[in-house]
Design a protein around this motif. Structure first.
Motif: not given
Length: 232
Positions: A148-149, A142, A144-145
């Motif tokens: 990235q976003d 979560t 890392e997402e």
């Protein structure tokens, strides 16, 4: 020169938003590193117990001292539905990490008294350990997402403008959170809601349009045009 002031203000707000993105990425990276470090220490403790039937007390104390902070970090990822008929536990809001960590000591003490691992106890222990592994991996994914976003929008000037406007709009609430009048976590949770992002985006678009109009034809001329248009 006066016509360019709105554009300069827009650029300044976008720079503020870009800086806030950098700080957010730095904070997310810190959270990822802290979670991974705790995860590694946690399973070093489990592996030591399973291989030696002894608890690494230094590691156990370190993990126990940080368990409340890590449970807060895990948030909803660290809460599960729990049903344990052997201990009479049934809960839909079971804090997995904070409840499982003491089991490591109890498991070791029971092994010492029995001289061998009880099969039922061992099954429960390994099941909980695997649930903890899934919990950590899910939360790291979560975070890392999120990272990235945010990185994907780092060079997007419109996203930076929206973040800068959002920061300015919610500054009074941020100051109140800094003074301890309510939790900083609730501020960040509220700030990232879709309604807050949508409002910031709309304000950013309107501000950009206003700046373009001011630079190209002048705001007074544009007002005169609107008056003539709607007075027909």
């Amino acid at each position: 020169m006066n016509r360019f002031w709105p554009l300069l203000i827009i650029i300044a707000i976008a720079i503020i938003g870009w800086i806030s993105k950098i700080l957010y990425l730095w904070k997310i990276k810190q959270r990822i590193d802290a979670t991974i470090n705790y995860y590694n220490d946690f399973f070093d403790l489990i592996d030591c117990l399973l291989s030696t039937k002894q608890v690494n007390q230094q590691l156990y104390v370190k993990l126990t001292q940080g368990v409340n902070k890590m449970q807060r970090e895990l948030g909803s990822d660290g809460i599960i539905d729990m049903q344990d008929p052997l201990r009479g536990i049934r809960s839909s809001n079971y804090l997995l990490l904070i409840n499982f960590l003491p089991e490591v000591n109890r498991c070791s003490n029971l092994w010492d008294s029995l001289g061998y691992p009880n099969s039922i106890m061992m099954e429960r222990f390994l099941s909980s350990a695997n649930a903890c592994r899934d919990m950590f991996l899910r939360h790291i994914g979560t975070l890392e997402e999120f990272e990235q976003d945010e990185r994907a929008n780092l060079l997007n000037p419109f996203s930076s403008l929206a973040d800068g406007i959002s920061l300015i709009l919610w500054m009074p609430k941020y100051i109140l959170a800094s003074l301890g009048l309510f939790s900083a976590r609730s501020f960040y949770s509220w700030k990232t809601k879709k309604i807050a992002k949508s409002l910031s985006g709309m304000v950013a678009i309107l501000g950009l349009i206003s700046s373009i109009i001011t630079i190209v034809i002048g705001w007074n001329d544009f007002q005169g045009f609107l008056i003539r248009l709607f007075s027909r």
